[in-house]
Design a protein around this motif. Structure first.
Motif, PDB file in Angstrom:
ATOM      1  N   ILE A   1       0.841  -1.200   0.000  1.00  0.00           N
ATOM      2  CA  ILE A   1       0.000   0.000   0.000  1.00  0.00           C
ATOM      3  C   ILE A   1       0.857   1.223   0.000  1.00  0.00           C
ATOM      4  CG2 ILE A   1      -0.236   0.097   2.489  1.00  0.00           C
ATOM      5  CD1 ILE A   1      -3.028   0.921   0.098  1.00  0.00           C
ATOM      6  N   GLY A   2       0.427   2.251  -0.675  1.00  0.00           N
ATOM      7  CA  GLY A   2       1.177   3.477  -0.764  1.00  0.00           C
ATOM      8  C   GLY A   2       0.447   4.622  -0.162  1.00  0.00           C
ATOM      9  N   SER A   3       1.087   5.688  -0.199  1.00  0.00           N
ATOM     10  CA  SER A   3       0.626   6.946   0.199  1.00  0.00           C
ATOM     11  C   SER A   3      -0.642   7.028   0.894  1.00  0.00           C
ATOM     12  CB  SER A   3       0.537   7.787  -0.994  1.00  0.00           C
ATOM     13  OG  SER A   3      -0.341   8.687  -1.037  1.00  0.00           O
ATOM     14  N   ALA A   4      -0.037   7.662  -0.105  1.00  0.00           N
ATOM     15  CA  ALA A   4      -0.599   8.793  -0.088  1.00  0.00           C
ATOM     16  C   ALA A   4      -1.725   8.501   0.544  1.00  0.00           C
ATOM     17  CB  ALA A   4      -0.763   9.272  -1.353  1.00  0.00           C
ATOM     18  N   ALA A   5      -2.004   7.151   0.760  1.00  0.00           N
ATOM     19  CA  ALA A   5      -3.180   6.738   1.301  1.00  0.00           C
ATOM     20  C   ALA A   5      -3.667   7.807   1.811  1.00  0.00           C
ATOM     21  CB  ALA A   5      -3.527   5.579   1.910  1.00  0.00           C
ATOM     22  N   VAL A   6      -2.149   7.410   0.965  1.00  0.00           N
ATOM     23  CA  VAL A   6      -3.321   7.190   1.193  1.00  0.00           C
ATOM     24  C   VAL A   6      -3.645   8.379   1.484  1.00  0.00           C
ATOM     25  CG1 VAL A   6      -4.728   5.758   2.327  1.00  0.00           C
ATOM     26  CG2 VAL A   6      -2.966   4.810   1.620  1.00  0.00           C
ATOM     27  N   ALA A   7      -3.547   9.169   1.197  1.00  0.00           N
ATOM     28  CA  ALA A   7      -3.898  10.393   1.300  1.00  0.00           C
ATOM     29  C   ALA A   7      -3.777  11.037   1.334  1.00  0.00           C
ATOM     30  CB  ALA A   7      -4.862  10.406   1.137  1.00  0.00           C
ATOM     31  N   CYS A   8      -2.997  10.539   1.453  1.00  0.00           N
ATOM     32  CA  CYS A   8      -2.699  11.914   1.258  1.00  0.00           C
ATOM     33  C   CYS A   8      -3.546  12.734   2.105  1.00  0.00           C
ATOM     34  CB  CYS A   8      -3.043  12.310  -0.105  1.00  0.00           C
ATOM     35  SG  CYS A   8      -1.925  11.639  -1.270  1.00  0.00           S
ATOM     36  N   VAL A   9      -3.880  12.337   3.065  1.00  0.00           N
ATOM     37  CA  VAL A   9      -4.963  13.048   3.645  1.00  0.00           C
ATOM     38  C   VAL A   9      -4.899  13.142   5.129  1.00  0.00           C
ATOM     39  CG1 VAL A   9      -7.046  13.247   2.326  1.00  0.00           C
ATOM     40  CG2 VAL A   9      -6.119  11.042   2.772  1.00  0.00           C
ATOM     41  N   ALA A  10      -4.075  13.678   5.686  1.00  0.00           N
ATOM     42  CA  ALA A  10      -4.239  13.996   7.081  1.00  0.00           C
ATOM     43  C   ALA A  10      -5.009  15.281   7.087  1.00  0.00           C
ATOM     44  CB  ALA A  10      -2.912  14.155   7.746  1.00  0.00           C
ATOM     45  N   LEU A  11      -5.787  15.436   6.437  1.00  0.00           N
ATOM     46  CA  LEU A  11      -6.901  16.098   5.816  1.00  0.00           C
ATOM     47  C   LEU A  11      -7.118  17.545   6.212  1.00  0.00           C
ATOM     48  CD1 LEU A  11      -9.032  12.943   6.202  1.00  0.00           C
ATOM     49  CD2 LEU A  11      -7.719  13.653   4.300  1.00  0.00           C
TER      50      LEU A  11
ATOM     51  N   PHE B   1       4.191   9.804   4.351  1.00  0.00           N
ATOM     52  CA  PHE B   1       5.073   8.678   4.651  1.00  0.00           C
ATOM     53  C   PHE B   1       6.191   8.520   3.632  1.00  0.00           C
ATOM     54  CE2 PHE B   1       1.269   7.632   7.065  1.00  0.00           C
ATOM     55  CZ  PHE B   1       1.820   7.356   8.306  1.00  0.00           C
ATOM     56  N   GLY B   2       6.506   9.597   2.936  1.00  0.00           N
ATOM     57  CA  GLY B   2       7.656   9.547   2.047  1.00  0.00           C
ATOM     58  C   GLY B   2       8.953   9.292   2.793  1.00  0.00           C
ATOM     59  N   TRP B   3       8.953   9.542   4.097  1.00  0.00           N
ATOM     60  CA  TRP B   3      10.138   9.276   4.918  1.00  0.00           C
ATOM     61  C   TRP B   3      10.307   7.793   5.210  1.00  0.00           C
ATOM     62  CZ3 TRP B   3       8.839   6.703   9.336  1.00  0.00           C
ATOM     63  CH2 TRP B   3       7.539   6.871   9.827  1.00  0.00           C
ATOM     64  N   TYR B   4       9.256   7.003   5.010  1.00  0.00           N
ATOM     65  CA  TYR B   4       9.291   5.609   5.434  1.00  0.00           C
ATOM     66  C   TYR B   4       9.819   4.723   4.315  1.00  0.00           C
ATOM     67  CZ  TYR B   4       7.690   1.006   6.963  1.00  0.00           C
ATOM     68  OH  TYR B   4       7.639  -0.323   7.318  1.00  0.00           O
ATOM     69  N   ARG B   5      10.856   3.992   4.585  1.00  0.00           N
ATOM     70  CA  ARG B   5      11.423   3.049   3.632  1.00  0.00           C
ATOM     71  C   ARG B   5      11.407   1.663   4.261  1.00  0.00           C
ATOM     72  NH1 ARG B   5      10.571   6.886   1.103  1.00  0.00           N
ATOM     73  NH2 ARG B   5      11.837   7.908  -0.473  1.00  0.00           N
ATOM     74  N   PRO B   6      10.435   0.820   3.862  1.00  0.00           N
ATOM     75  CA  PRO B   6      10.364  -0.506   4.473  1.00  0.00           C
ATOM     76  C   PRO B   6      11.601  -1.329   4.192  1.00  0.00           C
ATOM     77  CG  PRO B   6       8.873  -0.328   2.606  1.00  0.00           C
ATOM     78  CD  PRO B   6       9.398   1.036   2.857  1.00  0.00           C
ATOM     79  N   LYS B   7      11.964  -2.160   5.123  1.00  0.00           N
ATOM     80  CA  LYS B   7      13.158  -2.997   4.991  1.00  0.00           C
ATOM     81  C   LYS B   7      12.833  -4.240   4.166  1.00  0.00           C
ATOM     82  CE  LYS B   7      15.005  -1.466   9.431  1.00  0.00           C
ATOM     83  NZ  LYS B   7      15.440  -1.856  10.787  1.00  0.00           N
TER      84      LYS B   7
END
Length: 223
Positions: free
Chosen positions: A6-16, A217-223
């Motif tokens: 799963i990405g972003s922006a989730a996502v959302a990019c949205v802390a809305l 979460f551009g700072w997050y780099r999963p291992k």
């Protein structure tokens, strides 16, 4: 591409956006997405927002925040099942509140974020579709009014997907000139300005990488 589900922006990019009704929960998500640099700390904030939202199941703002928080959780855990659950939750809130710009942004960010990280073919396994994602972020821009956060997030997601995307470039330039009435608008406007400036210099690949780093979460780099 990052090999997680799963990405972003989730996502959302949205802390809305900023309605006072859910401002504390929004602040928590904003800190997790843009300020934290530790996965476990960010995950605890995301889970806290899920708990807060669960107590208000009929509130529109909190329903959107709950979906965003689940998308963020899936990004941080890399869980395929949580990624699928996040998509379904975004679809539910978009159906319940079809004119909620933030819900549309979150849905679009889910689709495009997954594709950016695992590719279109693998993304189909969890239901990610490029066309659905683009349509959702375009609806968010149309519904969100002249706000920097909507055009800015949409523009960065499109450039992350394709640095030659003309619509993405237009949206970034729109965000640079748009009103930025909230702290999140200003965060996104600054980021959009950086990506737009890099594109103007002819550095498309660098702009793509920058958009990826500046989205939630551009700072997050999963291992």
């Amino acid at each position: 591409m990052r090999g997680r589900w799963i990405g972003s922006a989730a996502v959302a990019c949205v802390a809305l956006a900023m309605p006072a009704i859910a401002q504390s929960a929004r602040d928590i998500l904003t800190q997790a997405a843009f300020e934290d640099r530790n996965r476990d700390t960010a995950l605890s904030r995301v889970d806290r927002v899920r708990d807060i939202a669960a107590a208000r199941p009929n509130d529109e703002d909190y329903a959107v925040l709950a979906a965003v928080a689940l998308g963020y959780r899936a990004k941080l855990t890399g869980s395929r099942s949580e990624a699928t659950a996040a998509r379904k939750e975004f679809e539910t809130v978009c159906a319940r509140f079809p004119r909620n710009a933030e819900a549309q942004l979150g849905l679009g960010a889910w689709h495009l974020g997954v594709i950016n990280r695992v590719g279109r073919l693998v993304g189909r396994v969890v239901g990610a579709q490029r066309g659905t994602g683009i349509a959702a972020i375009e609806r968010s821009v149309a519904l969100g009014g002249n706000r920097a956060m909507f055009a800015g997030f949409a523009g960065m997601m499109l450039i992350e997907l394709d640095p030659e995307d003309a619509r993405g470039r237009t949206l970034l330039e729109t965000a640079v000139r748009a009103p930025a009435p909230t702290p999140l608008d200003r965060i996104v406007q600054r980021s959009a300005a950086q990506v737009a400036a890099t594109l103007r210099q002819g550095n498309a690949k660098q702009a793509q990488e920058l958009a990826d780093r500046l989205l939630p979460f551009g700072w997050y780099r999963p291992k």
